[in-house]
Motif scaffolding. Sequence first.
Motif, mmCIF file in Angstrom:
data_model
loop_
_atom_site.group_PDB
_atom_site.id
_atom_site.type_symbol
_atom_site.label_atom_id
_atom_site.label_comp_id
_atom_site.label_asym_id
_atom_site.label_seq_id
_atom_site.Cartn_x
_atom_site.Cartn_y
_atom_site.Cartn_z
ATOM 1 N N MET A 127 5.913 -1.326 -3.758
ATOM 2 C CA MET A 127 7.379 -1.411 -3.844
ATOM 3 C C MET A 127 8.030 -1.189 -2.486
ATOM 4 S SD MET A 127 7.826 0.592 -7.460
ATOM 5 C CE MET A 127 9.505 0.064 -7.761
ATOM 6 N N GLY A 128 7.394 -1.730 -1.448
ATOM 7 C CA GLY A 128 7.924 -1.633 -0.098
ATOM 8 C C GLY A 128 7.515 -0.377 0.612
ATOM 9 N N SER A 129 8.128 0.756 0.267
ATOM 10 C CA SER A 129 7.970 1.970 1.075
ATOM 11 C C SER A 129 7.188 3.089 0.409
ATOM 12 C CB SER A 129 9.353 2.505 1.468
ATOM 13 O OG SER A 129 10.084 2.884 0.313
ATOM 14 N N LEU A 130 6.649 2.852 -0.796
ATOM 15 C CA LEU A 130 5.934 3.923 -1.490
ATOM 16 C C LEU A 130 4.468 3.918 -1.065
ATOM 17 C CD1 LEU A 130 6.157 6.196 -3.601
ATOM 18 C CD2 LEU A 130 5.564 4.503 -5.349
ATOM 19 N N GLY A 131 4.095 4.884 -0.239
ATOM 20 C CA GLY A 131 2.730 4.970 0.261
ATOM 21 C C GLY A 131 1.750 5.394 -0.823
ATOM 22 N N MET A 132 0.637 4.668 -0.923
ATOM 23 C CA MET A 132 -0.346 4.900 -1.971
ATOM 24 C C MET A 132 -1.692 5.362 -1.410
ATOM 25 S SD MET A 132 1.380 4.380 -4.659
ATOM 26 C CE MET A 132 0.018 4.558 -5.793
ATOM 27 N N ASP A 133 -1.679 6.014 -0.267
ATOM 28 C CA ASP A 133 -2.915 6.405 0.409
ATOM 29 C C ASP A 133 -3.720 7.443 -0.389
ATOM 30 O OD1 ASP A 133 -1.916 4.786 2.375
ATOM 31 O OD2 ASP A 133 -2.173 6.238 3.992
ATOM 32 N N ILE A 134 -5.036 7.390 -0.182
ATOM 33 C CA ILE A 134 -5.956 8.398 -0.694
ATOM 34 C C ILE A 134 -6.764 8.918 0.489
ATOM 35 C CG2 ILE A 134 -7.861 8.898 -2.282
ATOM 36 C CD1 ILE A 134 -7.036 6.333 -3.818
ATOM 37 N N TYR A 135 -6.786 10.218 0.672
ATOM 38 C CA TYR A 135 -7.505 10.842 1.785
ATOM 39 C C TYR A 135 -8.599 11.768 1.273
ATOM 40 C CZ TYR A 135 -3.198 9.430 4.225
ATOM 41 O OH TYR A 135 -2.135 8.725 4.719
ATOM 42 N N ARG A 136 -9.645 11.862 2.072
ATOM 43 C CA ARG A 136 -10.796 12.705 1.724
ATOM 44 C C ARG A 136 -10.991 13.754 2.804
ATOM 45 N NH1 ARG A 136 -16.764 10.728 -0.317
ATOM 46 N NH2 ARG A 136 -17.908 12.633 0.233
ATOM 47 N N PHE A 137 -11.321 14.981 2.363
ATOM 48 C CA PHE A 137 -11.561 16.091 3.287
ATOM 49 C C PHE A 137 -12.911 16.715 2.942
ATOM 50 C CE2 PHE A 137 -7.028 15.509 2.978
ATOM 51 C CZ PHE A 137 -6.584 15.600 4.287
ATOM 52 N N ASP A 138 -13.864 16.644 3.903
ATOM 53 C CA ASP A 138 -15.209 17.198 3.690
ATOM 54 C C ASP A 138 -15.431 18.439 4.548
ATOM 55 O OD1 ASP A 138 -16.849 15.237 1.905
ATOM 56 O OD2 ASP A 138 -15.727 13.945 3.260
#
Length: 258
Positions: free
Chosen positions: A247-258
């Motif tokens: 929807m333009g500006s809605l960030g859908m990122d997924i991040y991983r922290f190990d």
Amino acid sequence: MNLQTLPGLFISHGSPMLALDPEQVGPALHRLSFNLPKPQAIIVMSAHWESQSLEISTSTRPRTWHDFRGFPKELYEIHYPAAGEPDLAEQILKLLADAHIPAHANSTRPRDHGVWMPLLHMYPDADIPVIEISLPMQMNADQIYNIGQVLAPLRQQQILLIGSGSITHNLAELSWNGDAQKIPEWASVFRNHVVSKLHHQDYEAVLNWPDLPFIERNHPSLEHFAPLFFAMGTGHRFSIVHSSFSMGSLGMDIYRFD
């Protein structure tokens, strides 16, 4: 039982419609679950449980809460019946008490869509115990980060730690009917700046969130960004699982922290 260490995750859970229209992020969450050992349990800090002090769900089977209005009828028929895990909740409370972090048990809180919606794509069988913890808005970024640090050893018990929010979240600026493919510069600059700091392990720059570029435009309120602080505390090796905008500006990122 040979338990494996799981990562911590930050998941941008987006609109409730993600449950019906997975777009790109639903398949990414599904693939991620296949690339991880099956968790013994899942702990989620959700943007949708804002509280004064830190609370831990101790319910044996929280009901699925459709905490939104005006969406299609099919969305309200979705339920995620995963059990709670009171014994693990008590372990969490003890870890926090030992770290001098005040926290309270809550046996009545229903499970909001910041928890069940991403898990619907990751673990659709709902056969893994899930504990929700609140987002204590009276705490600053460093204190929320510290909660992640305190719970990080649980990863070694094959427990998955998740901060559920959104890398950008300004609902007033979404493209509901316009050009949803056009990503505003203020959203992309903010997202790229945060990712650059995380890649360089400059966590302090992210925790010092008022200085981030376009912070107020991306997050008019902080509740969807703050679960990232929790996820950052769970591990130090950062990687990107998925990156997209909706929807333009809605960030859908997924991040991983190990």
